[in-house]
Write an enzyme that holds these catalytic residues in place. Sequence first.
Site, PDB file in Angstrom:
ATOM      1  N   HIS A 101      29.513  37.894  37.380  1.00  0.00           N
ATOM      2  CA  HIS A 101      29.618  39.446  36.960  1.00  0.00           C
ATOM      3  C   HIS A 101      28.830  39.343  34.690  1.00  0.00           C
ATOM      4  O   HIS A 101      29.189  38.237  34.618  1.00  0.00           O
ATOM      5  CB  HIS A 101      31.598  40.133  36.286  1.00  0.00           C
ATOM      6  CG  HIS A 101      32.174  39.130  36.247  1.00  0.00           C
ATOM      7  ND1 HIS A 101      32.629  37.867  36.737  1.00  0.00           N
ATOM      8  CD2 HIS A 101      32.411  39.224  34.647  1.00  0.00           C
ATOM      9  CE1 HIS A 101      33.557  36.930  35.821  1.00  0.00           C
ATOM     10  NE2 HIS A 101      33.489  37.915  34.763  1.00  0.00           N
ATOM     11  N   HIS A 103      28.955  40.600  31.127  1.00  0.00           N
ATOM     12  CA  HIS A 103      29.819  41.719  30.647  1.00  0.00           C
ATOM     13  C   HIS A 103      29.693  42.429  29.787  1.00  0.00           C
ATOM     14  O   HIS A 103      28.134  41.951  29.174  1.00  0.00           O
ATOM     15  CB  HIS A 103      30.880  40.524  29.406  1.00  0.00           C
ATOM     16  CG  HIS A 103      32.275  40.135  30.553  1.00  0.00           C
ATOM     17  ND1 HIS A 103      33.254  40.515  29.869  1.00  0.00           N
ATOM     18  CD2 HIS A 103      32.142  38.767  31.306  1.00  0.00           C
ATOM     19  CE1 HIS A 103      33.835  39.594  31.200  1.00  0.00           C
ATOM     20  NE2 HIS A 103      33.036  38.313  31.031  1.00  0.00           N
TER      21      HIS A 103
END
Length: 141
Positions: A101, A103
């Site tokens: 992922h 950020h």
Amino acid sequence: MIKDDCIFCKIANGVIPAQALYEDDQFKVILDRGPASKGHALVLPKKHFDNVFSMDEDYTGKVFTIAAKVARAINEEFGCDGMNILQNNNEAAGQTVFHFHMHIIPRYRDDKVNLVWEPGEITDGQIDEYAEAIRNRLKKQ
Ligand code: AMP
Ligand code: ZN
């Protein structure tokens, strides 16, 4: 493709509902449930990759374009003073959810986000040695 026990696989693929900020056939962008700051968002690939080391080039090439697009919208909406866009790989780097992922962390002048480090030291000899070693690894990729 989807890992059974992976929370971000479930969110990215709609098994667990989430408020999507952006979605296409490969990615979903959501708001972080434990935000570092107002507007903290996460770009999730729909396909499972533990981290950047195992991610397909097709995805690595697109993830920053999407992060930048969403970051602009968050910046406009919340009038941020700055923005960090980053991602963590493996526990030593602070990764806690082992599905890649990215950020998007809006920054505000008085926020409590702490991403600073002390500058270290490196000699000219070490720069030459490390650069040569990494270039050799790159040639093998
Ligand atoms: P990292 O430490 O880089 O692995 O970041 C994991 C991030 O995922 C943290 O910022 C968490 O707050 C966030 N997070 C964990 N579970 C959820 C969830 N169910 N929905 C949204 N964000 C989550
Ligand atoms: Zn996953």
